[in-house]
Design an enzyme around this catalytic site. Structure first.
Site, mmCIF file in Angstrom:
data_model
loop_
_atom_site.group_PDB
_atom_site.id
_atom_site.type_symbol
_atom_site.label_atom_id
_atom_site.label_comp_id
_atom_site.label_asym_id
_atom_site.label_seq_id
_atom_site.Cartn_x
_atom_site.Cartn_y
_atom_site.Cartn_z
ATOM 1 N N ASN A 196 11.201 -0.551 -12.312
ATOM 2 C CA ASN A 196 10.123 -0.284 -12.709
ATOM 3 C C ASN A 196 9.233 -1.638 -13.009
ATOM 4 O O ASN A 196 9.923 -2.534 -13.926
ATOM 5 C CB ASN A 196 10.042 0.654 -13.932
ATOM 6 C CG ASN A 196 9.964 1.985 -13.682
ATOM 7 O OD1 ASN A 196 11.074 2.402 -12.720
ATOM 8 N ND2 ASN A 196 9.535 2.876 -14.312
ATOM 9 N N LYS A 253 9.545 6.935 0.069
ATOM 10 C CA LYS A 253 9.886 5.591 0.154
ATOM 11 C C LYS A 253 11.263 5.219 0.736
ATOM 12 O O LYS A 253 11.518 4.415 1.543
ATOM 13 C CB LYS A 253 10.098 4.964 -1.540
ATOM 14 C CG LYS A 253 8.803 5.101 -2.134
ATOM 15 C CD LYS A 253 7.724 4.145 -1.355
ATOM 16 C CE LYS A 253 8.016 2.729 -1.634
ATOM 17 N NZ LYS A 253 6.777 1.874 -1.295
ATOM 18 N N ASP A 303 9.283 18.460 -19.891
ATOM 19 C CA ASP A 303 9.813 17.636 -19.083
ATOM 20 C C ASP A 303 9.068 17.768 -17.623
ATOM 21 O O ASP A 303 8.711 18.842 -17.120
ATOM 22 C CB ASP A 303 11.236 17.625 -19.044
ATOM 23 C CG ASP A 303 11.764 16.088 -18.533
ATOM 24 O OD1 ASP A 303 11.208 15.101 -18.039
ATOM 25 O OD2 ASP A 303 12.998 15.840 -18.633
ATOM 26 N N THR A 360 11.814 0.782 -3.946
ATOM 27 C CA THR A 360 11.735 0.830 -5.196
ATOM 28 C C THR A 360 13.315 1.488 -5.466
ATOM 29 O O THR A 360 14.039 2.047 -4.613
ATOM 30 C CB THR A 360 11.004 2.176 -5.826
ATOM 31 O OG1 THR A 360 11.485 2.844 -6.783
ATOM 32 C CG2 THR A 360 10.900 3.464 -4.660
ATOM 33 N N ASP A 361 13.759 1.317 -6.867
ATOM 34 C CA ASP A 361 15.072 1.854 -7.177
ATOM 35 C C ASP A 361 15.190 3.451 -7.208
ATOM 36 O O ASP A 361 16.371 3.790 -7.168
ATOM 37 C CB ASP A 361 15.488 1.015 -8.577
ATOM 38 C CG ASP A 361 14.521 1.396 -9.663
ATOM 39 O OD1 ASP A 361 13.590 2.232 -9.213
ATOM 40 O OD2 ASP A 361 14.990 1.216 -10.810
ATOM 41 N N GLU A 362 14.138 3.860 -7.070
ATOM 42 C CA GLU A 362 14.066 5.293 -7.160
ATOM 43 C C GLU A 362 14.832 5.979 -5.863
ATOM 44 O O GLU A 362 15.113 7.276 -5.795
ATOM 45 C CB GLU A 362 12.941 5.857 -7.364
ATOM 46 C CG GLU A 362 12.234 5.393 -8.594
ATOM 47 C CD GLU A 362 10.972 6.172 -9.123
ATOM 48 O OE1 GLU A 362 10.924 7.388 -8.834
ATOM 49 O OE2 GLU A 362 10.201 5.539 -9.769
ATOM 50 N N TYR A 419 7.948 11.537 -4.014
ATOM 51 C CA TYR A 419 7.672 9.967 -3.760
ATOM 52 C C TYR A 419 8.815 9.169 -3.423
ATOM 53 O O TYR A 419 8.735 8.498 -2.362
ATOM 54 C CB TYR A 419 7.392 9.517 -5.252
ATOM 55 C CG TYR A 419 7.298 7.940 -5.354
ATOM 56 C CD1 TYR A 419 6.283 7.133 -4.577
ATOM 57 C CD2 TYR A 419 8.225 7.276 -6.057
ATOM 58 C CE1 TYR A 419 6.386 5.834 -4.794
ATOM 59 C CE2 TYR A 419 8.151 5.835 -6.328
ATOM 60 C CZ TYR A 419 7.326 5.072 -5.763
ATOM 61 O OH TYR A 419 7.499 3.898 -5.721
ATOM 62 N N ALA A 470 0.831 -1.261 -0.001
ATOM 63 C CA ALA A 470 -0.062 -0.158 0.039
ATOM 64 C C ALA A 470 0.964 1.117 -0.135
ATOM 65 O O ALA A 470 1.785 1.502 0.752
ATOM 66 C CB ALA A 470 -0.870 0.168 1.253
ATOM 67 N N ALA A 494 11.525 10.352 -2.059
ATOM 68 C CA ALA A 494 12.025 10.586 -0.588
ATOM 69 C C ALA A 494 11.123 9.745 0.330
ATOM 70 O O ALA A 494 11.624 9.371 1.500
ATOM 71 C CB ALA A 494 11.844 12.065 -0.462
HETATM 72 N N1 LIG Z 1 4.913 -0.305 -9.901
HETATM 73 C C1 LIG Z 1 6.190 -0.050 -10.059
HETATM 74 O O1 LIG Z 1 6.734 -0.176 -10.929
HETATM 75 C C2 LIG Z 1 6.844 -0.149 -8.615
HETATM 76 C C3 LIG Z 1 8.267 -0.346 -8.823
HETATM 77 C C4 LIG Z 1 8.919 -0.260 -7.417
HETATM 78 C C5 LIG Z 1 8.294 -0.416 -6.188
HETATM 79 N N2 LIG Z 1 6.835 -0.109 -6.320
HETATM 80 C C6 LIG Z 1 6.290 -0.207 -5.045
HETATM 81 O O2 LIG Z 1 5.321 -1.235 -4.836
HETATM 82 C C7 LIG Z 1 4.020 -1.012 -4.244
HETATM 83 C C8 LIG Z 1 2.849 -1.320 -5.133
HETATM 84 O O3 LIG Z 1 2.924 -0.471 -6.263
HETATM 85 P P1 LIG Z 1 1.669 -0.510 -7.371
HETATM 86 O O4 LIG Z 1 2.336 -0.085 -8.382
HETATM 87 O O5 LIG Z 1 1.090 -1.792 -7.382
HETATM 88 O O6 LIG Z 1 0.809 0.496 -6.777
HETATM 89 P P2 LIG Z 1 -0.730 0.955 -7.040
HETATM 90 O O7 LIG Z 1 -0.701 2.371 -6.990
HETATM 91 O O8 LIG Z 1 -1.331 0.255 -8.195
HETATM 92 O O9 LIG Z 1 -1.402 0.264 -5.913
HETATM 93 C C9 LIG Z 1 -1.355 0.974 -4.576
HETATM 94 C C10 LIG Z 1 -2.502 0.438 -3.783
HETATM 95 O O10 LIG Z 1 -2.486 1.006 -2.496
HETATM 96 C C11 LIG Z 1 -3.578 1.347 -1.898
HETATM 97 N N3 LIG Z 1 -3.462 2.391 -0.903
HETATM 98 C C12 LIG Z 1 -3.037 3.806 -1.126
HETATM 99 N N4 LIG Z 1 -3.064 4.512 0.129
HETATM 100 C C13 LIG Z 1 -3.599 3.345 1.118
HETATM 101 C C14 LIG Z 1 -3.571 3.636 2.400
HETATM 102 N N5 LIG Z 1 -3.458 4.586 3.238
HETATM 103 N N6 LIG Z 1 -4.254 2.533 3.081
HETATM 104 C C15 LIG Z 1 -4.399 1.464 2.458
HETATM 105 N N7 LIG Z 1 -4.492 0.950 1.049
HETATM 106 C C16 LIG Z 1 -3.751 2.141 0.424
HETATM 107 C C17 LIG Z 1 -4.311 1.802 -3.170
HETATM 108 O O11 LIG Z 1 -5.792 1.910 -2.870
HETATM 109 C C18 LIG Z 1 -4.046 0.706 -4.219
HETATM 110 O O12 LIG Z 1 -4.741 -0.229 -4.390
HETATM 111 C C19 LIG Z 1 4.369 0.493 -3.656
HETATM 112 O O13 LIG Z 1 4.849 0.418 -2.542
HETATM 113 C C20 LIG Z 1 5.177 0.996 -4.641
HETATM 114 O O14 LIG Z 1 6.030 2.165 -4.196
HETATM 115 C C21 LIG Z 1 6.151 0.078 -7.423
#
Ligand SMILES: NC(=O)c1ccc[n+]([C@@H]2O[C@H](COP(=O)([O-])OP(=O)(O)OC[C@H]3O[C@@H](n4cnc5c(N)ncnc54)[C@H](O)[C@@H]3O)[C@@H](O)[C@H]2O)c1
Length: 338
Positions: free
Chosen positions: A174, A149, A269, A120-122, A145, A77, A147
């Site tokens: 990603n 994480k 950008d 995340t790698d970010e 974002y 989440a 920061a």
């Molecule tokens: N997608 C990517 O490329 C990627 C890469 C590296 C890391 N991440 C990390 O992976 C995780 C999932 O990413 P994603 O792309 O599936 O995200 P997403 O945005 O698709 O989903 C996030 C989910 O979290 C829920 N959420 C948000 N705030 C909430 C809260 N306060 N309480 C409960 N639920 C809440 C949302 O309703 C949503 O269902 C994140 O932590 C993200 O930082 C994602």
């Protein structure tokens, strides 16, 4: 075995919920159902082993209640879109940092569950050519974002060191594949291309991202979860090593959707846009994980999915409002700018 998976209605969380149920876990999915959630991501998921709880990560009492009796907590989440973090950083600090502390407190009080934080790698910021970040690489987050994480990671580390709380941090590059929110780069470009609409590409499009197909990330998570630390902190970078510039992804999307590359429209950008991310993933590779899907095949499958799910995946009114605010002036469809 019981797992609490947060953010299970989002992109990555929904794939992991499905995988864990298939592996025999009992899964509780805590999700606030923000704009980013799509309950249809879990269509067909039901049965005694699955429980959905609509709620906020930052609700301490709820977190304690759900963590109690759980073997594993995996936190997906989060607020996840860099562009949105430039518009409203505060919600990122709340969910991505405060929410993690809330979960950590619940895990500490429970004293039993293992904790996994998705990062995340970010967090490493933009890296010079030739450099790959190992797990110990210093943080240099460039956006609200990243920061948030990085701050979350530091809290996880503090809990592991101070309270010997068993914790694992996963840093993915990603990720792409079916069921990702429409506003993210690849789904946005696929759905715009399918509709024959301009694809707004930030700057010169030479930013490099490392792309991993969702199924490969799920396999890495499955593997890591099988040998979590009994105490202290473990960290894993999870990347594919494939790092095409954004413009190359855009061109591949045009080819796969049979649309002209002229649909790709360079626009102003994003402020502070990181140029390059790159992970050294040798730690997880040494455990036997290797990505199976190359970008070309992963993109082909992803395009096929969005083509088949186009009506559901096309944006609603809230998405259209977001798109206008983010890209309207850039694309020249809304008056304004310099
Ligand atoms: N997608 C990517 O490329 C990627 C890469 C590296 C890391 N991440 C990390 O992976 C995780 C999932 O990413 P994603 O792309 O599936 O995200 P997403 O945005 O698709 O989903 C996030 C989910 O979290 C829920 N959420 C948000 N705030 C909430 C809260 N306060 N309480 C409960 N639920 C809440 C949302 O309703 C949503 O269902 C994140 O932590 C993200 O930082 C994602």
């Amino acid at each position: 075995m019981k797992a609490l998976i947060t953010g299970g209605c989002g992109f990555i969380g929904s794939h992991v919920v499905r995988a864990f149920l298939a592996d025999g876990w009992a899964v509780t999915n805590l999700d606030k159902l923000t704009y980013a959630a799509n309950p249809a991501n879990l269509d067909g998921v039901s049965g005694a082993a699955y429980r959905f709880v609509e709620g906020d990560l930052c609700d301490a009492a709820l977190a304690r209640d759900l963590v109690s009796g759980t073997d594993l907590v995996i936190n997906f989440a989060a607020e996840t879109h860099v562009d949105r973090s430039l518009l409203d950083p505060a919600v990122f600090a709340r969910t991505d940092v405060e929410g993690v502390v809330c979960l950590l407190e619940a895990v500490r009080a429970d004293g039993r569950a293992a904790f996994v934080q998705m990062s995340t790698d970010e967090v490493f910021g933009s890296l010079p050519a030739g450099v790959e970040a190992k797990e110990e690489h210093p943080f240099a987050p460039g956006s609200p974002y990243s920061a948030s994480k990085a701050a979350a990671e530091l809290m996880v580390r503090a809990y592991a060191e101070t309270y010997a709380l068993p914790a694992t941090i996963l840093r993915a590059c990603n990720v792409f594949g079916p069921r990702q929110h429409l506003e993210k780069f690849i789904p946005l470009f696929i759905t715009r291309a399918l509709a024959g609409e301009p694809m707004p590409l930030y700057g010169d499009g030479l930013q490099e991202r490392e792309w991993l197909y969702i199924d490969d990330l799920v396999e890495a998570i499955r593997l890591i979860v099988r040998s979590l630390p009994a105490s202290g902190l473990a960290r894993f970078n999870i990347g594919s090593g494939e790092r095409p510039p954004n413009i190359e992804i855009a061109r591949q999307v045009c080819a796969l959707t049979e649309r002209p590359v002229g649909l790709i429209q360079p626009v102003a950008d994003r402020p502070g846009h990181d140029r390059r991310y790159a992970l050294d993933s040798s730690r997880v590779r040494a455990m036997g994980w290797t990505p199976r899907m190359d970008i070309a095949e992963g993109l082909r499958r992803t395009v096929a999915w969005y083509a088949a799910n186009r009506p559901a995946a096309r944006g609603d009114a809230a998405f259209e409002a977001y798109f206008r605010a983010q890209y309207g002036v850039r694309l020249g469809t809304v008056p304004g700018g310099d």
